[in-house]
Design an enzyme around this catalytic site. Structure first.
Site, PDB file in Angstrom:
ATOM      1  CG  ASP A 120      43.804  42.183  40.307  1.00 42.44           C
ATOM      2  OD1 ASP A 120      44.482  41.286  40.831  1.00 42.44           O
ATOM      3  OD2 ASP A 120      43.832  42.452  39.083  1.00 42.44           O
ATOM      4  NE  ARG A 144      48.650  38.730  43.353  1.00 44.98           N
ATOM      5  CZ  ARG A 144      48.123  38.003  42.372  1.00 44.98           C
ATOM      6  NH1 ARG A 144      47.399  36.953  42.657  1.00 44.98           N
ATOM      7  NH2 ARG A 144      48.285  38.349  41.115  1.00 44.98           N
ATOM      8  CE1 TYR A 147      48.311  41.643  33.763  1.00 44.89           C
ATOM      9  CE2 TYR A 147      47.094  39.866  32.713  1.00 44.89           C
ATOM     10  CZ  TYR A 147      47.978  40.300  33.673  1.00 44.89           C
ATOM     11  OH  TYR A 147      48.532  39.400  34.554  1.00 44.89           O
ATOM     12  NE  ARG A 164      44.729  32.970  44.156  1.00 42.67           N
ATOM     13  CZ  ARG A 164      45.373  33.049  42.989  1.00 42.67           C
ATOM     14  NH1 ARG A 164      44.989  32.325  41.961  1.00 42.67           N
ATOM     15  NH2 ARG A 164      46.413  33.855  42.869  1.00 42.67           N
TER      16      ARG A 164
HETATM   17  O1  LIG Z   1      40.855  33.571  42.580  1.00 41.89           O
HETATM   18  C1  LIG Z   1      40.858  34.365  43.536  1.00 41.89           C
HETATM   19  O2  LIG Z   1      40.393  34.153  44.667  1.00 41.89           O
HETATM   20  C2  LIG Z   1      41.499  35.705  43.310  1.00 41.89           C
HETATM   21  C3  LIG Z   1      42.978  35.567  42.930  1.00 41.89           C
HETATM   22  C4  LIG Z   1      43.515  36.966  43.012  1.00 41.89           C
HETATM   23  C5  LIG Z   1      43.614  37.881  41.945  1.00 41.89           C
HETATM   24  N1  LIG Z   1      44.101  39.067  42.390  1.00 41.89           N
HETATM   25  C6  LIG Z   1      44.296  38.950  43.736  1.00 41.89           C
HETATM   26  C7  LIG Z   1      43.936  37.648  44.152  1.00 41.89           C
HETATM   27  C8  LIG Z   1      44.059  37.115  45.544  1.00 41.89           C
HETATM   28  C9  LIG Z   1      45.102  35.987  45.520  1.00 41.89           C
HETATM   29  O3  LIG Z   1      46.163  36.202  44.889  1.00 41.89           O
HETATM   30  O4  LIG Z   1      44.793  34.924  46.051  1.00 41.89           O
HETATM   31  C10 LIG Z   1      44.689  40.068  44.628  1.00 41.89           C
HETATM   32  C11 LIG Z   1      45.900  40.819  44.256  1.00 41.89           C
HETATM   33  N2  LIG Z   1      46.367  41.002  42.988  1.00 41.89           N
HETATM   34  C12 LIG Z   1      47.480  41.790  43.096  1.00 41.89           C
HETATM   35  C13 LIG Z   1      47.702  42.119  44.438  1.00 41.89           C
HETATM   36  C14 LIG Z   1      48.847  42.937  44.968  1.00 41.89           C
HETATM   37  C15 LIG Z   1      49.972  41.964  45.364  1.00 41.89           C
HETATM   38  O5  LIG Z   1      50.421  41.220  44.452  1.00 41.89           O
HETATM   39  O6  LIG Z   1      50.269  41.906  46.554  1.00 41.89           O
HETATM   40  C16 LIG Z   1      46.691  41.552  45.159  1.00 41.89           C
HETATM   41  C17 LIG Z   1      46.387  41.772  46.633  1.00 41.89           C
HETATM   42  C18 LIG Z   1      47.203  40.798  47.466  1.00 41.89           C
HETATM   43  C19 LIG Z   1      46.914  41.090  48.927  1.00 41.89           C
HETATM   44  O7  LIG Z   1      45.961  41.821  49.258  1.00 41.89           O
HETATM   45  O8  LIG Z   1      47.695  40.565  49.741  1.00 41.89           O
HETATM   46  C20 LIG Z   1      48.221  42.370  41.979  1.00 41.89           C
HETATM   47  C21 LIG Z   1      48.236  41.663  40.701  1.00 41.89           C
HETATM   48  N3  LIG Z   1      47.158  41.066  40.072  1.00 41.89           N
HETATM   49  C22 LIG Z   1      47.583  40.628  38.869  1.00 41.89           C
HETATM   50  C23 LIG Z   1      48.929  40.966  38.728  1.00 41.89           C
HETATM   51  C24 LIG Z   1      49.795  40.680  37.555  1.00 41.89           C
HETATM   52  C25 LIG Z   1      49.988  39.199  37.426  1.00 41.89           C
HETATM   53  O9  LIG Z   1      50.294  38.545  38.449  1.00 41.89           O
HETATM   54  O10 LIG Z   1      49.763  38.751  36.319  1.00 41.89           O
HETATM   55  C26 LIG Z   1      49.330  41.612  39.867  1.00 41.89           C
HETATM   56  C27 LIG Z   1      50.675  42.247  40.181  1.00 41.89           C
HETATM   57  C28 LIG Z   1      51.312  41.572  41.379  1.00 41.89           C
HETATM   58  C29 LIG Z   1      51.726  40.161  41.056  1.00 41.89           C
HETATM   59  O11 LIG Z   1      52.378  40.006  40.034  1.00 41.89           O
HETATM   60  O12 LIG Z   1      51.360  39.292  41.858  1.00 41.89           O
HETATM   61  C30 LIG Z   1      46.698  39.966  37.871  1.00 41.89           C
HETATM   62  C31 LIG Z   1      45.934  38.815  38.453  1.00 41.89           C
HETATM   63  N4  LIG Z   1      44.856  39.021  39.250  1.00 41.89           N
HETATM   64  C32 LIG Z   1      44.396  37.792  39.644  1.00 41.89           C
HETATM   65  C33 LIG Z   1      45.199  36.786  39.124  1.00 41.89           C
HETATM   66  C34 LIG Z   1      45.071  35.295  39.461  1.00 41.89           C
HETATM   67  C35 LIG Z   1      44.148  34.593  38.520  1.00 41.89           C
HETATM   68  C36 LIG Z   1      44.102  33.130  38.930  1.00 41.89           C
HETATM   69  O13 LIG Z   1      45.154  32.444  38.777  1.00 41.89           O
HETATM   70  O14 LIG Z   1      43.045  32.721  39.446  1.00 41.89           O
HETATM   71  C37 LIG Z   1      46.158  37.432  38.330  1.00 41.89           C
HETATM   72  C38 LIG Z   1      47.218  36.815  37.498  1.00 41.89           C
HETATM   73  C39 LIG Z   1      48.136  35.949  38.300  1.00 41.89           C
HETATM   74  O15 LIG Z   1      48.170  36.122  39.543  1.00 41.89           O
HETATM   75  O16 LIG Z   1      48.791  35.145  37.682  1.00 41.89           O
HETATM   76  C40 LIG Z   1      43.230  37.637  40.545  1.00 41.89           C
END
Ligand SMILES: O=C(O)CCc1c2[nH]c(c1CC(=O)O)Cc1[nH]c(c(CC(=O)O)c1CCC(=O)O)Cc1[nH]c(c(CC(=O)O)c1CCC(=O)O)Cc1[nH]c(c(CCC(=O)O)c1CC(=O)O)C2
Length: 365
Positions: free
Chosen positions: A100, A51, A175, A55
């Site tokens: 994602d 991540r 999910y 954000r």
């Molecule tokens: O609101 C935003 O701007 C997007 C948030 C965002 C998401 N995917 C994202 C990002 C970028 C970031 O983390 O800031 C972008 C994202 N999701 C993921 C990755 C790969 C990594 O973790 O490096 C990435 C890319 C990170 C990067 O490019 O550095 C993978 C991901 N999404 C997800 C999961 C499973 C999980 O965490 O539940 C997972 C597995 C990895 C992990 O556990 O962190 C599902 C997911 N996708 C997302 C969320 C956040 C929802 C929220 O709380 O607003 C969630 C659930 C969570 O994180 O609790 C959306």
């Protein structure tokens, strides 16, 4: 899927992808990340953060204004720029594709969205045979725009490796079955035990989707992959071995032909490290609960590990953080190779400067 493949049959039988004239993968022989993944001890542990894009970066929030998360994930220029932001800012040793785990499900046509503050939400949870059989396959052209973004990154990253990724079958299934993030995964575990054939058919289809997504990223030039089984830690080893490992193994075996490092990570998986390595991982991601030298011992003394700073300690102030980073790098010396990372993703409110300072410290050790 009407049978559960034995692990051995899966790992031997998976044919390497038949790819069209895929662009030649960059030759990055000196990249510390790839050297560490091969079990060579580079001068200092390579470091990147799960991540790292997203954000925590003001430049991300600015770029994403008015753009929905999943729209950003299918916009080649935008996903490339977002992926590059932490590489420029922190000097990390790897980029991870901004995507994602639900992107391939969305691309395949599922009614799924990412709700800020909640996470992935599924309009119609998958709970019965009708819904499982209706699960569409993923066609490579449905993720062509993601592959296009990978192509842009390969041109712009210089000698920094790009890690592609996908969600593992169990985490994706959770999910889909729960309908969104879940604390107890009760519907998932109930279906897994009460209707095992239906579970294996669903997990097999999700493995195919993850495999198609990873192959699209690798064919476009990704240098390594990570399979995220974030929620596998909710399972007993017995359940993991029976219901999950064969399907994750199918994904990892399916990309073995590319000859790139395969990182396999889950949260709370201290009891599953051997089972997750045996699914076909070259690198085992460890969360903060198990010290890296203990993880290496559990893995039989020879292993390449990734991790494992507790993301919460990024808020603890530099003296605490510096001591923790030094401890983790020391513990990592017990491994054949160590890639420094967090034990889970960067939290949204982390100050970016703190991550840059962690990179500088790891590069000095
Ligand atoms: O609101 C935003 O701007 C997007 C948030 C965002 C998401 N995917 C994202 C990002 C970028 C970031 O983390 O800031 C972008 C994202 N999701 C993921 C990755 C790969 C990594 O973790 O490096 C990435 C890319 C990170 C990067 O490019 O550095 C993978 C991901 N999404 C997800 C999961 C499973 C999980 O965490 O539940 C997972 C597995 C990895 C992990 O556990 O962190 C599902 C997911 N996708 C997302 C969320 C956040 C929802 C929220 O709380 O607003 C969630 C659930 C969570 O994180 O609790 C959306």
């Amino acid at each position: 899927m009407d049978f559960v493949p034995e692990l051995s049959s899966v790992t031997e039988s998976a044919a390497p992808a038949t790819t069209a004239a895929a662009p030649a993968r960059r030759e990055l022989p000196d990249a510390p990340l790839l050297a560490a993944a091969r079990g060579e001890k580079p001068v200092h542990p390579p470091v990147w953060f799960m991540r790292q894009a997203g954000r925590s970066l003001p430049e991300y929030r600015k770029l994403r204004e008015g753009v929905a998360m999943l729209d950003a994930c299918f916009d080649p220029e935008m996903l490339a720029e977002i992926t590059l932001q932490p590489v420029r800012r922190h000097g990390v040793d790897a980029a991870i594709l901004f995507s994602d785990i639900v992107v391939p499900l969305k691309a395949a046509g599922l009614d799924i969205d990412i709700v800020p503050g909640t996470g992935p939400v599924v309009a119609e949870p998958v709970r019965d045979a009708k819904a499982v059989k209706a699960l569409p396959l993923l066609e490579p052209e449905q993720v062509a725009r993601v592959a296009e973004g990978v192509g842009l990154l390969v041109e712009r990253l210089g000698d920094t490796p790009l890690i592609g990724f996908a969600g593992a079958p169990f985490t994706l299934a959770s999910y889909l079955i729960e309908g969104g993030p879940s604390r107890n995964h009760e519907h998932t575990k109930a279906l897994m035990h009460a209707e095992p054939e239906l579970w294996h058919e669903l997990a097999g289809r999700l493995a195919d989707i993850a495999l198609t997504f990873l192959r699209a990223q690798l064919d476009a030039g990704a240098d390594a992959i990570q399979l995220f089984d974030s929620w596998a830690g909710a399972l007993s080893e017995r359940d993991y071995l029976e219901f999950v490992q064969p399907h994750s193994a199918k994904v990892l075996a399916g990309v073995a032909g590319y000859g790139v490092p395969r990182i396999h990570f889950g949260v709370g998986t201290g009891e599953l490290l051997v089972a997750m390595r045996d699914a076909g991982a070259d690198v085992v991601g460890v969360d903060w609960r198990v010290p890296l030298d203990e993880a290496v011992r559990r893995l039989g003394g020879k292993a390449v590990v990734q991790g494992n700073l507790d993301p919460a300690l990024l808020y603890a102030g530099w003296p605490v953080l510096e001591a923790e980073v030094r401890r983790i790098v020391d513990e990592g010396r017990a491994a054949e190779g160590h890639i420094f990372n967090l034990g889970h993703g960067v939290l949204p409110s982390v100050e970016p400067e703190v991550l840059t300072r962690v990179v500088e410290l790891v590069h000095s050790l």
